[in-house]
Design a protein around this motif. Structure first.
Motif, PDB file in Angstrom:
ATOM      1  N   PRO A 152       0.147  -0.939   0.317  1.00  0.00           N
ATOM      2  CA  PRO A 152       0.144   0.472   0.284  1.00  0.00           C
ATOM      3  C   PRO A 152       0.918   1.429  -0.070  1.00  0.00           C
ATOM      4  N   GLN A 153       1.979   1.939  -0.650  1.00  0.00           N
ATOM      5  CA  GLN A 153       2.690   2.111  -1.149  1.00  0.00           C
ATOM      6  C   GLN A 153       3.395   2.405  -1.924  1.00  0.00           C
ATOM      7  N   LYS A 154       3.127   3.938  -2.946  1.00  0.00           N
ATOM      8  CA  LYS A 154       3.918   4.491  -4.373  1.00  0.00           C
ATOM      9  C   LYS A 154       5.176   4.104  -4.253  1.00  0.00           C
ATOM     10  N   ARG A 155       5.845   3.161  -4.194  1.00  0.00           N
ATOM     11  CA  ARG A 155       6.851   3.374  -4.391  1.00  0.00           C
ATOM     12  C   ARG A 155       8.206   3.057  -5.429  1.00  0.00           C
ATOM     13  N   GLU A 156       8.558   3.877  -6.702  1.00  0.00           N
ATOM     14  CA  GLU A 156       8.840   3.010  -8.129  1.00  0.00           C
ATOM     15  C   GLU A 156      10.495   3.158  -7.171  1.00  0.00           C
ATOM     16  N   ARG A 157      10.927   2.114  -8.114  1.00  0.00           N
ATOM     17  CA  ARG A 157      12.716   0.952  -7.629  1.00  0.00           C
ATOM     18  C   ARG A 157      13.031   0.269  -8.635  1.00  0.00           C
TER      19      ARG A 157
END
Length: 293
Positions: A152-157
């Motif tokens: 539940p987190q928008k995190r681009e890696r």
């Protein structure tokens, strides 16, 4: 934690931060822990780790972050809050690959920020691919968003994945089609705060100035620009209940609740980053720092 949940045996870990070592050992009970710079492993007897299945490393990425100084810090020695020895962060990826060349794992995986594939940093990616090929690996590169993977987190890696040439397997295919989980869903049963949590998540002066003026899901920077003509407080965000959490930064104190003028609690941060509820930290501040990092 992810590898353990996937059924892998984690045989060793290495990090330079004493405080993180204490927390890692308390939560994971590793068989082997090396408290040293990654390069220090080259002076250790690594024979027991030769030919392991997976070597995973995440070299510190602040010099490639879109929110940092980027090119201005490349090649510079830096020392950070963790009391580390001085390091050149832009070199650490190649120190990691030097260790990989000794261990010769079947698979090498390394995670970094999206900034690695932007602008001049693309040159680093090309150098990493070239080094992996020289070492006898077939590299691939993926840009993934944690929200697409059920977090539940928008995190681009960015993920570098490399298979050793003698392993006869097809190229990795990754499809990420999980339903997005909202911040409200993930923390629905955690909204009754303890008195201690109320104190730890109390709003700052900046929150009192900008929180009410900032729509949910938006950074304070837009409000600051509108009110004062300055693009400040980019990492200060008011969450949207019906969207995944915005990217939690190293200072997780910048993530604010959607309905109450307050910071998110450590319990909420764990849910928003898919950490187990019982993950231990000495203090909530350190816990949120670990999650942001």
């Amino acid at each position: 934690m992810g590898y353990k949940l996937a059924g892998c045996d984690v045989v060793a870990a290495c990090d330079i931060d004493k405080e993180m070592a204490e927390h890692y050992k308390a939560n994971h009970h590793p068989v082997n822990y090396f408290l040293m710079p990654i390069k220090g492993l080259l002076d250790e007897d690594l024979s027991q780790f030769i030919n392991i299945d997976i070597l995973d490393g995440s070299p510190p990425c602040s010099t490639f972050s879109m929110a940092g100084n980027r090119e201005k810090d490349w090649g510079k020695e830096k020392k950070f809050r963790e009391g580390q020895s001085v390091q050149v962060l832009s070199d650490l990826f190649f120190d990691f690959l030097d260790v990989a060349e000794v261990i010769k794992p079947k698979v090498i995986i390394a995670e970094n920020v999206k900034g690695m594939i932007a602008g001049n940093a693309k040159g680093y990616c090309r150098m990493i691919f070239a080094r992996l090929r020289e070492m006898g690996y077939k590299p691939q590169l993926f840009l993934l968003n944690a929200a697409d993977c059920g977090v539940p987190q928008k995190r681009e890696r960015v993920f570098f994945c490399a298979l050793r040439n003698d392993i006869n397997k097809p190229e990795l295919q990754i499809t990420t089609n999980c339903r997005w989980i909202t911040a409200g869903e993930a923390t629905a049963d955690l909204q009754e705060l303890t008195e201690e949590e109320r104190k730890a998540s109390a709003p700052t002066g900046i929150d009192k100035l900008y929180w009410a003026q900032t729509p949910p899901g938006i950074s304070y920077s837009k409000t600051c620009m509108r009110m004062h003509g300055k693009n400040s407080y980019f990492n200060q965000k008011r969450l949207h209940k019906d969207q995944p959490c915005n990217t939690i930064p190293g200072n997780a104190g910048g993530i604010n609740h959607w309905a109450e003028m307050r910071k998110i609690t450590f319990r909420e941060a764990k849910r928003l980053a898919s950490f187990p509820d019982d993950y231990w930290a000495k203090t909530d501040r350190i816990g949120k720092y670990m999650i942001g990092m």
